[in-house]
Design an enzyme around this catalytic site. Sequence first.
Site, PDB file in Angstrom:
ATOM      1  N   SER A  23      39.531  12.278  22.542  1.00 37.64           N
ATOM      2  CA  SER A  23      39.041  12.841  21.422  1.00 37.64           C
ATOM      3  C   SER A  23      39.767  12.268  20.210  1.00 37.64           C
ATOM      4  O   SER A  23      41.079  12.050  20.041  1.00 37.64           O
ATOM      5  CB  SER A  23      39.007  14.118  21.554  1.00 37.64           C
ATOM      6  OG  SER A  23      38.675  14.927  20.390  1.00 37.64           O
ATOM      7  N   LYS A  83      35.094  10.068  22.064  1.00 37.47           N
ATOM      8  CA  LYS A  83      34.546  11.174  21.448  1.00 37.47           C
ATOM      9  C   LYS A  83      35.072  11.246  19.764  1.00 37.47           C
ATOM     10  O   LYS A  83      36.108  11.228  19.619  1.00 37.47           O
ATOM     11  CB  LYS A  83      35.049  12.472  21.943  1.00 37.47           C
ATOM     12  CG  LYS A  83      34.698  13.807  20.952  1.00 37.47           C
ATOM     13  CD  LYS A  83      34.851  14.964  21.933  1.00 37.47           C
ATOM     14  CE  LYS A  83      35.646  16.320  21.606  1.00 37.47           C
ATOM     15  NZ  LYS A  83      35.465  17.503  22.276  1.00 37.47           N
ATOM     16  N   LEU A  84      34.197  10.957  19.018  1.00 40.32           N
ATOM     17  CA  LEU A  84      34.460  11.221  17.430  1.00 40.32           C
ATOM     18  C   LEU A  84      34.361  12.245  16.893  1.00 40.32           C
ATOM     19  O   LEU A  84      33.113  13.132  17.099  1.00 40.32           O
ATOM     20  CB  LEU A  84      33.583  10.339  16.681  1.00 40.32           C
ATOM     21  CG  LEU A  84      33.592   8.729  17.082  1.00 40.32           C
ATOM     22  CD1 LEU A  84      32.777   7.834  16.308  1.00 40.32           C
ATOM     23  CD2 LEU A  84      35.065   8.146  17.155  1.00 40.32           C
ATOM     24  N   LYS A  85      35.395  13.017  16.316  1.00 38.36           N
ATOM     25  CA  LYS A  85      35.189  14.322  15.681  1.00 38.36           C
ATOM     26  C   LYS A  85      34.322  13.935  14.194  1.00 38.36           C
ATOM     27  O   LYS A  85      34.744  12.983  13.573  1.00 38.36           O
ATOM     28  CB  LYS A  85      36.510  14.823  15.334  1.00 38.36           C
ATOM     29  CG  LYS A  85      37.289  15.277  16.452  1.00 38.36           C
ATOM     30  CD  LYS A  85      36.764  16.506  17.060  1.00 38.36           C
ATOM     31  CE  LYS A  85      37.485  17.313  17.970  1.00 38.36           C
ATOM     32  NZ  LYS A  85      37.095  18.541  18.342  1.00 38.36           N
ATOM     33  N   ASP A 129      31.673  15.362  18.264  1.00 37.61           N
ATOM     34  CA  ASP A 129      31.931  16.931  17.981  1.00 37.61           C
ATOM     35  C   ASP A 129      31.904  17.265  16.721  1.00 37.61           C
ATOM     36  O   ASP A 129      33.020  16.865  15.874  1.00 37.61           O
ATOM     37  CB  ASP A 129      33.180  17.010  18.834  1.00 37.61           C
ATOM     38  CG  ASP A 129      33.473  18.451  19.110  1.00 37.61           C
ATOM     39  OD1 ASP A 129      32.875  19.419  18.685  1.00 37.61           O
ATOM     40  OD2 ASP A 129      34.474  19.025  19.874  1.00 37.61           O
ATOM     41  N   ASN A 139      32.441  20.779  15.989  1.00 37.52           N
ATOM     42  CA  ASN A 139      33.130  21.940  15.873  1.00 37.52           C
ATOM     43  C   ASN A 139      32.605  23.027  14.759  1.00 37.52           C
ATOM     44  O   ASN A 139      33.231  23.550  13.986  1.00 37.52           O
ATOM     45  CB  ASN A 139      34.611  21.941  15.488  1.00 37.52           C
ATOM     46  CG  ASN A 139      35.532  21.071  16.611  1.00 37.52           C
ATOM     47  OD1 ASN A 139      35.959  20.104  16.721  1.00 37.52           O
ATOM     48  ND2 ASN A 139      35.753  22.183  17.828  1.00 37.52           N
ATOM     49  N   GLU A 165      28.204  17.428  20.325  1.00 40.24           N
ATOM     50  CA  GLU A 165      28.953  18.812  20.757  1.00 40.24           C
ATOM     51  C   GLU A 165      28.990  19.741  19.379  1.00 40.24           C
ATOM     52  O   GLU A 165      29.539  19.480  18.438  1.00 40.24           O
ATOM     53  CB  GLU A 165      30.350  18.349  21.284  1.00 40.24           C
ATOM     54  CG  GLU A 165      31.301  19.683  21.638  1.00 40.24           C
ATOM     55  CD  GLU A 165      32.537  19.357  22.210  1.00 40.24           C
ATOM     56  OE1 GLU A 165      32.652  17.686  22.577  1.00 40.24           O
ATOM     57  OE2 GLU A 165      33.592  19.944  22.383  1.00 40.24           O
ATOM     58  N   ASP A 221      30.257  23.848  23.078  1.00 35.49           N
ATOM     59  CA  ASP A 221      31.763  24.297  23.569  1.00 35.49           C
ATOM     60  C   ASP A 221      31.814  25.683  23.021  1.00 35.49           C
ATOM     61  O   ASP A 221      31.782  26.492  23.923  1.00 35.49           O
ATOM     62  CB  ASP A 221      32.561  22.995  22.609  1.00 35.49           C
ATOM     63  CG  ASP A 221      34.068  23.502  22.747  1.00 35.49           C
ATOM     64  OD1 ASP A 221      34.499  24.465  23.308  1.00 35.49           O
ATOM     65  OD2 ASP A 221      34.711  22.436  22.082  1.00 35.49           O
ATOM     66  N   LYS A 242      35.640  24.788  29.090  1.00 39.75           N
ATOM     67  CA  LYS A 242      37.236  24.761  28.506  1.00 39.75           C
ATOM     68  C   LYS A 242      37.671  26.065  29.402  1.00 39.75           C
ATOM     69  O   LYS A 242      37.422  27.205  28.869  1.00 39.75           O
ATOM     70  CB  LYS A 242      37.714  24.948  27.353  1.00 39.75           C
ATOM     71  CG  LYS A 242      37.409  23.650  26.471  1.00 39.75           C
ATOM     72  CD  LYS A 242      37.576  23.935  24.995  1.00 39.75           C
ATOM     73  CE  LYS A 242      37.557  22.374  24.172  1.00 39.75           C
ATOM     74  NZ  LYS A 242      37.566  22.675  22.973  1.00 39.75           N
ATOM     75  N   GLY A 248      39.222  19.683  26.380  1.00 39.22           N
ATOM     76  CA  GLY A 248      40.858  19.836  26.318  1.00 39.22           C
ATOM     77  C   GLY A 248      41.073  20.463  25.023  1.00 39.22           C
ATOM     78  O   GLY A 248      40.452  20.682  24.030  1.00 39.22           O
TER      79      GLY A 248
HETATM   80  O1  SMG Z   1      42.915  17.989  24.379  1.00 38.42           O
HETATM   81  O2  SMG Z   1      42.163  15.785  24.338  1.00 38.42           O
HETATM   82  C1  SMG Z   1      42.144  17.125  24.025  1.00 38.42           C
HETATM   83  C2  SMG Z   1      41.481  17.904  22.657  1.00 38.42           C
HETATM   84  C3  SMG Z   1      40.077  17.499  22.695  1.00 38.42           C
HETATM   85  O3  SMG Z   1      38.711  17.584  20.714  1.00 38.42           O
HETATM   86  C4  SMG Z   1      39.423  18.145  21.612  1.00 38.42           C
HETATM   87  N1  SMG Z   1      39.472  19.498  21.676  1.00 38.42           N
HETATM   88  O4  SMG Z   1      36.520  21.069  20.181  1.00 38.42           O
HETATM   89  O5  SMG Z   1      36.748  19.943  21.824  1.00 38.42           O
HETATM   90  C5  SMG Z   1      37.188  20.428  20.690  1.00 38.42           C
HETATM   91  C6  SMG Z   1      38.889  20.308  20.367  1.00 38.42           C
HETATM   92  C7  SMG Z   1      39.279  21.631  20.357  1.00 38.42           C
HETATM   93  C8  SMG Z   1      40.741  21.614  19.840  1.00 38.42           C
HETATM   94  S1  SMG Z   1      41.052  20.678  18.448  1.00 38.42           S
HETATM   95  C9  SMG Z   1      42.589  20.918  17.742  1.00 38.42           C
HETATM   96 MG    MG Z   2      34.637  20.871  20.869  1.00 40.94          MG
END
Ligand code: SMG
Ligand code: MG
Length: 368
Positions: free
Chosen positions: A135, A161-163, A188, A190, A213, A238, A262, A290
């Site tokens: 990520s 995966k790109l935020k 993703d 969020n 996501e 998620d 998760k 994760g």
């Molecule tokens: O553990 O590789 C990891 C992080 C993966 O992007 C990730 N997690 O929304 O999926 C999600 C985020 C939540 C934590 S962001 C601080």
């Molecule tokens: Mg997510």
Amino acid sequence: MKLEAIELRRIALPLVSPFRTSFGTQTERDVLLVRAVTSDAEGWGECVALLEPMYSSEYVEGAQHVMERFLLPRLLAQGDVTAIDVARLLAPVQGHRMAKAAVEMAVLDAELRLAGRSWAREMGAVIDRVPSGVSVGIMDTLPQLLDAVQGYVDEGYVRIKLKIEPGWDIQPVAAVRERFGDIALQVDANTAYTLADAQHLAQLDAFGLLLIEQPLPEEHVRAHAELARTVKTPICLDESIVSAQSCVDAILIGAVHIVNVKPGRVGGYLEARRIADVCAAHDIPVWCGGMLETGLGRAANAALAANPAFRLPGDISAASRFYERDIVTQPITLDEGYVRVPEGPGLGTVIDQAFLDQVTTSVTTHRA
Ligand code: SMG
Ligand code: MG
């Protein structure tokens, strides 16, 4: 197994680089670890709650508080416990799934170590290594992003995966697609968008993403079904999936095409496995998310992701993606894009006690 004591330990682990998402930037992890001490064995759990309640309503200090005040007394009063009892015993306490998950994880680890059974077997694992995705946080500039992605591609990660967030979405995706061609790519958000952004998000359809996501807020489940009429990229949830029940409901109304599981978010590894079963029954692919776990959570996630319902690479990167040094003696590493599923009893991990003590910021012990 008689539960004799539970130790709560907080550790501080700096991240190798800041990790920015649409809800904030993480620079350090303040992790709450749970050690279950039973008459016959010990087990470890890891709470995935972050420092602040921005990803979800839980946060690390609150998780410790609810454990000390409400969860641990219920369990410690019980005498004999097994992991399958934990969720039922804690059910009168509403919510606080990350806190409950960590406690259940510690009890399950103790139980499996005692029985000589692996986490992988408990999760229904059928393979001994799982594909590893990474990520990638939001960056200040596109060149920075391309450099970061190049590094991960060179390391061998099989999926990126790109935020994303408003103002950092179409362009970074286009740039990564152009530079890296056919790589497995997903995004993703969020929860950073609303249904009014449907046309905007539909521009992502041009880039052949595996999924988008959690574009919309946690409780806007039905709106994701609405969004799917405009956006053709598969919708993955998620934050919205908090239990097997909410997962079934989301599937049945067409709000989710792919599920991110998760264990912390859904109340534990046993519920996560039930979600995998539900998804398999509905032919909905699952992958393991994760939460910047230490070697404990990372080992457990790798084992879960070896269950055949998991059909896409998880956010189960090498420990080195986030940490200079892990608290286990054999941190998860990347081998040709895969991570190994642990084999020994329980989590199959050994704590690096000297380093753990070095990063510990507090310990409290709660007895029966
Ligand atoms: O553990 O590789 C990891 C992080 C993966 O992007 C990730 N997690 O929304 O999926 C999600 C985020 C939540 C934590 S962001 C601080
Ligand atoms: Mg997510």
